[in-house]
Design an enzyme around this catalytic site. Structure first.
Site, PDB file in Angstrom:
ATOM      1  CD  GLU A 132      -2.882  -1.248   2.352  1.00  0.00           C
ATOM      2  OE1 GLU A 132      -2.804  -0.381   3.225  1.00  0.00           O
ATOM      3  OE2 GLU A 132      -3.745  -2.154   2.362  1.00  0.00           O
ATOM      4  CD  GLU A 240      -4.439  -8.105   1.777  1.00  0.00           C
ATOM      5  OE1 GLU A 240      -5.332  -7.359   2.207  1.00  0.00           O
ATOM      6  OE2 GLU A 240      -3.225  -7.871   1.937  1.00  0.00           O
TER       7      GLU A 240
HETATM    8  C1  XIL Z   1      -6.331  -6.277   8.231  1.00  0.00           C
HETATM    9  C2  XIL Z   1      -6.738  -7.415   9.150  1.00  0.00           C
HETATM   10  O1  XIL Z   1      -7.644  -8.236   8.458  1.00  0.00           O
HETATM   11  C3  XIL Z   1      -7.352  -6.882  10.408  1.00  0.00           C
HETATM   12  O2  XIL Z   1      -7.580  -7.929  11.334  1.00  0.00           O
HETATM   13  C4  XIL Z   1      -6.449  -5.826  11.036  1.00  0.00           C
HETATM   14  O3  XIL Z   1      -7.099  -5.241  12.136  1.00  0.00           O
HETATM   15  C5  XIL Z   1      -6.076  -4.759  10.039  1.00  0.00           C
HETATM   16  O4  XIL Z   1      -5.499  -5.361   8.908  1.00  0.00           O
HETATM   17  N1  XIL Z   1      -4.821  -4.689   3.645  1.00  0.00           N
HETATM   18  C6  XIL Z   1      -3.852  -5.530   4.142  1.00  0.00           C
HETATM   19  C7  XIL Z   1      -4.152  -6.401   5.309  1.00  0.00           C
HETATM   20  O5  XIL Z   1      -2.776  -5.638   3.546  1.00  0.00           O
HETATM   21  O6  XIL Z   1      -3.032  -6.611   6.110  1.00  0.00           O
HETATM   22  C8  XIL Z   1      -5.281  -5.839   6.125  1.00  0.00           C
HETATM   23  O7  XIL Z   1      -5.613  -6.788   7.136  1.00  0.00           O
HETATM   24  C9  XIL Z   1      -6.473  -5.522   5.256  1.00  0.00           C
HETATM   25  C10 XIL Z   1      -6.124  -4.493   4.232  1.00  0.00           C
END
Ligand code: XIL
Length: 321
Positions: A132, A240
Site C-alpha cells: 500500500e 486478499e
Molecule cells: C487487516 C486485518 O484483516 C485486520 O484484522 C487488522 O485489524 C487490520 O489489517 N490490507 C492488508 C491487510 O494488507 O493486512 C489488512 O488486514 C487488510 C487491508
C-alpha cells in the site's frame, strides 16, 4: 462436501486463507482447523507477521506465533505467504518515527527485512515486501508514510533489494488495494512496477488485494490489468479476496451474486498465464475484518458463513476448480 484442496493442488494453484490469531489455540479437530486442512494448500497470517507483532521493540523479535503457523503449514504440506514487511499500518511506534534520520530508518528497515526473511529462507516462498505505498490523492502518487517522508520514494527499491539478498529464491510482491481493475490507482501501480522492472529491482509479482463489494466488480478490467502486468514480466495474483455484501441487500440473491463473482475470478486466475494464486482474506464470515472495518455497512464477504457452513460461493469455487 469434499474440499477444494485436491483440485487446487491438481491445477498447480495456490489456494487458501488468511488465518486469524485465535486459530493458534485451537485443537487439531476444531472445525476451523478442519476447513483449513480440507481446502487450503496455502496460508497467510492475517496479522501476526506484521512488524508490530514481529518487532514490537527495536531489536526484540517475536517469532513464536509465526513459527507456530509455519509449523502447522509444513505439517500439513501447505505453503505460507509472508505478509508483510514494509507498510504504513501495524508498525510499532518506534519505527513510525519521523524524527529518525534517513540512514537510521534505512538501517531499521534493512534489519527488519533481513532478520525476518532470512529466518524463513526457503520456508516462506513469497513475501509481500511493500504494501500500500500508492496514494493517488497525493500529487506524486506516493503515500506519505514514515518510509516515504524519512527515506524518500526509493525506500521501495531498497526494500526489494534487502528482501532479495536475504532469500534470492523468494517471490517478491508489491501489494495494494483498489488497483485491481483499470483506474488511476492501478495506473500508478503499473507505473511504479514498470520503473522497478526497468531499474532491475527484484520484484516478481503484483498482489491484487481484492477487497471487493458485490456489484462493483468489473471482470474485464481486472483481466486487462492482469494482462498488462504480465506484459511487464510480472505475476499478478489475488492476495486478499473478500466480496462484501451491503448489509441492506443481504439475502439469497446477494449470496448468489457473490458466488458468481468468486467463480468468475477463480476462472480468470486459472486462465491467466501470469497468475497462480488465489487467497481469500479470512476463513469464515464470523472472523472477517470487513463488518468492523465498514462499520456494519458490508457483511458476509467470505466463502464459509459464521456457523462454518459452506456458502454458495464455496460451491461455485468447487465447480470452477
Ligand atoms: C487487516 C486485518 O484483516 C485486520 O484484522 C487488522 O485489524 C487490520 O489489517 N490490507 C492488508 C491487510 O494488507 O493486512 C489488512 O488486514 C487488510 C487491508
Amino acid at each position: 462436501y469434499h474440499g477444494l484442496r485436491k483440485a487446487a493442488d491438481k491445477k498447480g494453484l495456490n489456494f487458501g486463507f488468511a488465518v486469524h490469531t485465535s486459530f493458534f489455540n485451537m485443537s487439531a479437530d476444531d472445525p476451523y482447523v478442519k476447513i483449513l486442512k480440507e481446502n487450503a494448500n496455502t496460508l497467510v497470517a492475517e496479522n501476526i507477521m506484521k512488524p508490530v507483532y514481529i518487532q514490537p521493540e527495536r531489536g526484540v523479535f517475536h517469532f513464536e506465533l509465526a513459527d507456530q503457523l509455519i509449523n502447522f503449514a509444513e505439517a500439513n504440506d501447505m505453503k505460507v505467504r509472508g505478509h508483510c514487511l514494509v507498510w504504513h499500518q501495524q508498525i510499532p511506534y518506534w519505527m513510525n518515527d519521523t524524527t529518525l534520520s534517513r540512514q537510521e530508518l534505512l538501517q531499521i528497515m534493512k534489519d527488519h527485512i533481513t532478520t525476518v526473511v532470512s529466518r524463513y529462507k526457503g520456508r516462506i516462498k513469497e513475501w509481500d515486501v511493500v504494501n500500500e505505498a500508492i496514494d493517488v490523492e497525493e500529487e506524486d502518487n506516493f503515500r506519505k508514510s514514515v518510509w516515504y517522508r524519512v527515506i524518500g520514494p526509493d525506500y521501495i527499491d531498497s526494500a526489494f533489494v534487502y528482501a532479495h539478498r536475504s532469500d534470492p529464491d523468494a517471490i517478491l510482491y508489491y501489494n495494494d488495494y483498489d488497483a485491481e481493475g483499470m483506474n488511476e490507482k492501478s495506473d500508478a501501480v503499473y507505473e511504479l512496477a514498470s520503473k522497478l522492472v526497468k531499474n532491475n529491482i527484484p520484484i516478481h509479482a503484483i498482489g491484487l488485494q481484492s477487497h471487493f463489494t458485490v456489484d462493483q466488480i468489473d471482470l474485464d478490467e481486472i483481466k486487462q490489468n492482469i494482462k498488462r502486468i504480465g506484459d511487464l514480466g510480472l505475476m499478478a495474483n489475488i492476495t486478499e479476496l473478500d466480496i462484501g455484501i451491503p448489509s441492506n441487500d443481504f439475502g439469497p440473491q446477494a449470496l448468489e451474486k457473490q458466488a458468481h463473482y468468486y467463480g468468475a475470478l477463480m476462472q480468470m486466475i486459472l486462465e491467466s498465464e501470469n497468475s497462480n494464486s488465489f487467497i481469500v482474506w479470512g476463513e469464515h464470515d464470523g472472523l472477517s475484518w470487513i463488518p468492523g472495518f465498514t462499520e456494519g455497512k458490508k457483511v458476509a464477504p467470505l466463502i464459509f458463513d459464521s456457523a462454518l457452513n459452506p456458502k454458495p460461493a464455496y460451491y461455485r469455487l468447487l465447480e470452477v476448480l
